[in-house]
Motif scaffolding. Structure first.
Motif, PDB file in Angstrom:
ATOM      1  N   PHE A  33      -4.924  -2.021  18.385  1.00 11.90           N
ATOM      2  CA  PHE A  33      -4.795  -3.473  18.325  1.00 11.90           C
ATOM      3  C   PHE A  33      -4.390  -4.035  19.697  1.00 11.90           C
ATOM      4  N   THR A  34      -3.455  -3.364  20.359  1.00  6.96           N
ATOM      5  CA  THR A  34      -2.978  -3.820  21.671  1.00  6.96           C
ATOM      6  C   THR A  34      -4.095  -3.744  22.713  1.00  6.96           C
ATOM      7  N   THR A  35      -4.831  -2.639  22.692  1.00  3.95           N
ATOM      8  CA  THR A  35      -5.933  -2.444  23.641  1.00  3.95           C
ATOM      9  C   THR A  35      -6.992  -3.517  23.464  1.00  3.95           C
ATOM     10  N   ARG A  36      -7.270  -3.788  22.204  1.00  6.32           N
ATOM     11  CA  ARG A  36      -8.353  -4.703  21.867  1.00  6.32           C
ATOM     12  C   ARG A  36      -7.932  -6.152  22.143  1.00  6.32           C
ATOM     13  N   THR A  65      -4.071 -17.926  -2.805  1.00  5.03           N
ATOM     14  CA  THR A  65      -5.422 -18.000  -2.234  1.00  5.03           C
ATOM     15  C   THR A  65      -5.360 -18.099  -0.711  1.00  5.03           C
ATOM     16  N   ASP A  66      -4.160 -17.974  -0.140  1.00  9.30           N
ATOM     17  CA  ASP A  66      -4.001 -18.052   1.311  1.00  9.30           C
ATOM     18  C   ASP A  66      -3.430 -16.727   1.814  1.00  9.30           C
ATOM     19  N   LEU A  67      -4.177 -16.067   2.694  1.00 13.83           N
ATOM     20  CA  LEU A  67      -3.736 -14.759   3.208  1.00 13.83           C
ATOM     21  C   LEU A  67      -2.739 -14.886   4.357  1.00 13.83           C
ATOM     22  N   GLN A  68      -2.466 -16.097   4.809  1.00  8.35           N
ATOM     23  CA  GLN A  68      -1.533 -16.334   5.937  1.00  8.35           C
ATOM     24  C   GLN A  68      -2.081 -15.788   7.258  1.00  8.35           C
ATOM     25  N   ASN A  69      -3.382 -15.928   7.420  1.00  7.31           N
ATOM     26  CA  ASN A  69      -4.025 -15.623   8.701  1.00  7.31           C
ATOM     27  C   ASN A  69      -3.662 -14.243   9.279  1.00  7.31           C
ATOM     28  N   PRO A  70      -3.888 -13.188   8.525  1.00  6.82           N
ATOM     29  CA  PRO A  70      -3.465 -11.855   8.984  1.00  6.82           C
ATOM     30  C   PRO A  70      -4.487 -11.194   9.920  1.00  6.82           C
ATOM     31  N   MET A 119       1.194  -7.491  15.402  1.00  6.62           N
ATOM     32  CA  MET A 119       0.156  -7.760  14.405  1.00  6.62           C
ATOM     33  C   MET A 119       0.714  -8.633  13.290  1.00  6.62           C
ATOM     34  N   ARG A 120      -0.162  -9.411  12.694  1.00  7.32           N
ATOM     35  CA  ARG A 120       0.223 -10.147  11.487  1.00  7.32           C
ATOM     36  C   ARG A 120      -0.313  -9.347  10.298  1.00  7.32           C
ATOM     37  N   VAL A 121       0.588  -8.951   9.435  1.00  3.26           N
ATOM     38  CA  VAL A 121       0.213  -8.057   8.333  1.00  3.26           C
ATOM     39  C   VAL A 121       0.519  -8.731   6.997  1.00  3.26           C
ATOM     40  N   SER A 122      -0.483  -8.816   6.135  1.00  2.00           N
ATOM     41  CA  SER A 122      -0.281  -9.368   4.787  1.00  2.00           C
ATOM     42  C   SER A 122      -0.453  -8.252   3.763  1.00  2.00           C
ATOM     43  N   VAL A 123       0.547  -8.098   2.924  1.00  6.20           N
ATOM     44  CA  VAL A 123       0.514  -7.060   1.889  1.00  6.20           C
ATOM     45  C   VAL A 123       0.348  -7.752   0.536  1.00  6.20           C
ATOM     46  N   ILE A 124      -0.692  -7.359  -0.185  1.00 12.29           N
ATOM     47  CA  ILE A 124      -0.980  -7.994  -1.477  1.00 12.29           C
ATOM     48  C   ILE A 124      -0.183  -7.310  -2.586  1.00 12.29           C
ATOM     49  N   THR A 125       0.404  -8.106  -3.460  1.00 17.35           N
ATOM     50  CA  THR A 125       1.071  -7.549  -4.637  1.00 17.35           C
ATOM     51  C   THR A 125       0.301  -7.965  -5.890  1.00 17.35           C
ATOM     52  N   PHE A 126      -0.210  -6.974  -6.579  1.00 14.30           N
ATOM     53  CA  PHE A 126      -0.856  -7.191  -7.880  1.00 14.30           C
ATOM     54  C   PHE A 126       0.183  -6.897  -8.962  1.00 14.30           C
ATOM     55  N   PRO A 127      -0.010  -7.377 -10.183  1.00  9.51           N
ATOM     56  CA  PRO A 127       0.900  -6.939 -11.231  1.00  9.51           C
ATOM     57  C   PRO A 127       0.772  -5.429 -11.407  1.00  9.51           C
ATOM     58  N   GLY A 128       1.833  -4.697 -11.148  1.00  6.66           N
ATOM     59  CA  GLY A 128       1.779  -3.238 -11.250  1.00  6.66           C
ATOM     60  C   GLY A 128       1.758  -2.529  -9.905  1.00  6.66           C
ATOM     61  N   SER A 129       1.634  -3.280  -8.806  1.00  9.97           N
ATOM     62  CA  SER A 129       1.745  -2.640  -7.482  1.00  9.97           C
ATOM     63  C   SER A 129       3.169  -2.130  -7.333  1.00  9.97           C
ATOM     64  N   ASN A 130       3.347  -0.957  -6.737  1.00  8.95           N
ATOM     65  CA  ASN A 130       4.724  -0.478  -6.537  1.00  8.95           C
ATOM     66  C   ASN A 130       4.977   0.124  -5.162  1.00  8.95           C
ATOM     67  N   CYS A 131       4.018   0.000  -4.250  1.00 11.13           N
ATOM     68  CA  CYS A 131       4.245   0.491  -2.893  1.00 11.13           C
ATOM     69  C   CYS A 131       4.180  -0.661  -1.901  1.00 11.13           C
ATOM     70  N   ASP A 132       4.147  -1.887  -2.429  1.00 10.20           N
ATOM     71  CA  ASP A 132       4.047  -3.058  -1.550  1.00 10.20           C
ATOM     72  C   ASP A 132       5.283  -3.195  -0.660  1.00 10.20           C
ATOM     73  N   GLN A 133       6.462  -2.955  -1.246  1.00 18.34           N
ATOM     74  CA  GLN A 133       7.696  -3.102  -0.463  1.00 18.34           C
ATOM     75  C   GLN A 133       7.799  -2.032   0.619  1.00 18.34           C
ATOM     76  N   ASP A 134       7.359  -0.823   0.306  1.00 18.24           N
ATOM     77  CA  ASP A 134       7.374   0.256   1.313  1.00 18.24           C
ATOM     78  C   ASP A 134       6.508  -0.140   2.511  1.00 18.24           C
ATOM     79  N   ALA A 135       5.318  -0.658   2.217  1.00 14.68           N
ATOM     80  CA  ALA A 135       4.403  -1.053   3.300  1.00 14.68           C
ATOM     81  C   ALA A 135       5.011  -2.194   4.115  1.00 14.68           C
ATOM     82  N   LEU A 136       5.562  -3.183   3.421  1.00 12.56           N
ATOM     83  CA  LEU A 136       6.188  -4.313   4.117  1.00 12.56           C
ATOM     84  C   LEU A 136       7.310  -3.823   5.029  1.00 12.56           C
ATOM     85  N   GLU A 137       8.137  -2.916   4.499  1.00 16.90           N
ATOM     86  CA  GLU A 137       9.287  -2.430   5.268  1.00 16.90           C
ATOM     87  C   GLU A 137       8.839  -1.707   6.539  1.00 16.90           C
TER      88      GLU A 137
END
Lengths: 83, 231
Positions: free
Chosen positions: B227-230, B36-41, B1-19
């Motif tokens: 995701f794999t099934t689909r 403004t580009d989500l990188q086609n996730p 899967m292609r996964v894009s994790v958004i970081t807002f000012p004050g986000s603190n679980c973004d790195q956990d999700a990325l990892e």
């Protein structure tokens, strides 16, 4: 200049745990006749504008778009012309 | 899967999700909220944290970040969108999910292990999981008390859109199993087309071998299977 005094309050149907805690504290310090407390937000916005009707429209729009969450809150406001 | 994790000012679980997604072999992108580009996730994550300091209301200001327009478009195209904790709050403030996360009825910030029960397998995120299973997933929030009006609640119930409920280790709902006062013990819900999930608990904090609960892995695996099934 016009000052908007905006009050954003939880709807009556929404439980306000902060207000409940304050009521409990007020009872504890002797105000037994306090029946309920509701906590709300008070916001002031200053407009560089003299037309009250124009400000009124803008404040409604600001409250609808951002300041109040229509699911749980309602708002009212007063406008005051400033020197 | 292609996964894009958004970081807002004050986000603190973004790195956990990325990892978590990266170690599971997915292609991850960290996206700043002003991009403004989500990188086609395939999947967008709105992570936990305190976007904009939780000023005004949790999640209320994040919805005006430039990237959110792209996130909404992604979801409307049927893309997967998963909001965790503050991400769930942002989803409700954006109107992508119904209801509101109010202050916990305890008035306290709660940070603890919490069991949640799988209520439906009919979402990409719980695909193939056994309904009734209790998962040990941490919670960490002060505004997690889910509220919705009565017609809204009935709609969620009738449409099988309550995905997780707070429970005990055996999957029972009893006095004391609801940590924050959430209506109908709701811990997570999905939208009508079931591609958007919002939940208060943090599966990304229970999905690596270095932490005490690995129950979150079940949700990641379910999503991968779907995701794999689909695909």
């Amino acid at each position: 200049m016009v000052k908007a005094k905006i009050y954003v309050q939880l709807k009556a149907s929404v439980l306000d745990p902060q207000g409940k805690a304050v009521t409990t504290s007020l009872h504890a310090i002797g105000y037994e006749r306090v029946a309920d407390t509701r906590i709300s937000k008070y916001i002031e916005i200053i407009f560089d504008e003299t037309d009250l009707a124009a400000v009124d429209t803008q404040v409604h729009s600001i409250c609808d778009k951002l300041l109040a969450n229509p699911n749980t809150e309602h708002y009212h406001f007063e406008l005051e012309t400033m020197e | 899967m292609r996964v894009s994790v958004i970081t807002f000012p004050g986000s603190n679980c973004d790195q956990d999700a990325l990892e978590v997604f990266e170690t599971r072999g997915h292609t991850v992108h960290s996206i700043w909220h002003k991009d403004t580009d989500l990188q086609n996730p395939d999947l967008v994550i709105l992570p936990g944290g305190f976007s904009y300091g939780d000023y005004l209301r949790c999640g209320a200001l994040a919805r005006f970040s430039p990237i959110v327009k792209e996130v909404v478009a992604h979801a409307q195209r049927g893309g997967y969108l998963w909001g965790i904790c503050n991400g769930f709050q942002i989803l409700t403030e954006t109107g992508l999910l119904p209801g509101t996360l109010l202050m916990n009825n305890t008035l306290q910030f709660i940070c603890q292990h919490q069991y949640i029960r799988i209520e439906t397998a009919n979402t990409p995120y719980t695909h193939g999981l056994r309904v009734g299973t209790a998962l040990d997933i941490p919670i960490a929030h002060k505004e997690g008390n889910y509220f919705i009006d009565e017609p809204g609640l009935r709609e969620l119930q009738d449409q099988d859109r309550i995905v997780f409920r707070y429970c005990d280790a055996d999957g029972n709902i009893a006095p004391g199993t609801n940590p924050n006062g959430a209506l109908d013990d709701i811990a997570g819900i999905c939208n009508t087309t079931r591609n958007i999930l919002g939940m208060m608990p943090h599966p990304e904090r229970a999905a690596t071998d270095s932490v005490s609960s690995n129950d979150g892995k079940q949700i990641f695996r379910a999503l991968e299977d779907y995701f794999t099934t689909r695909a």
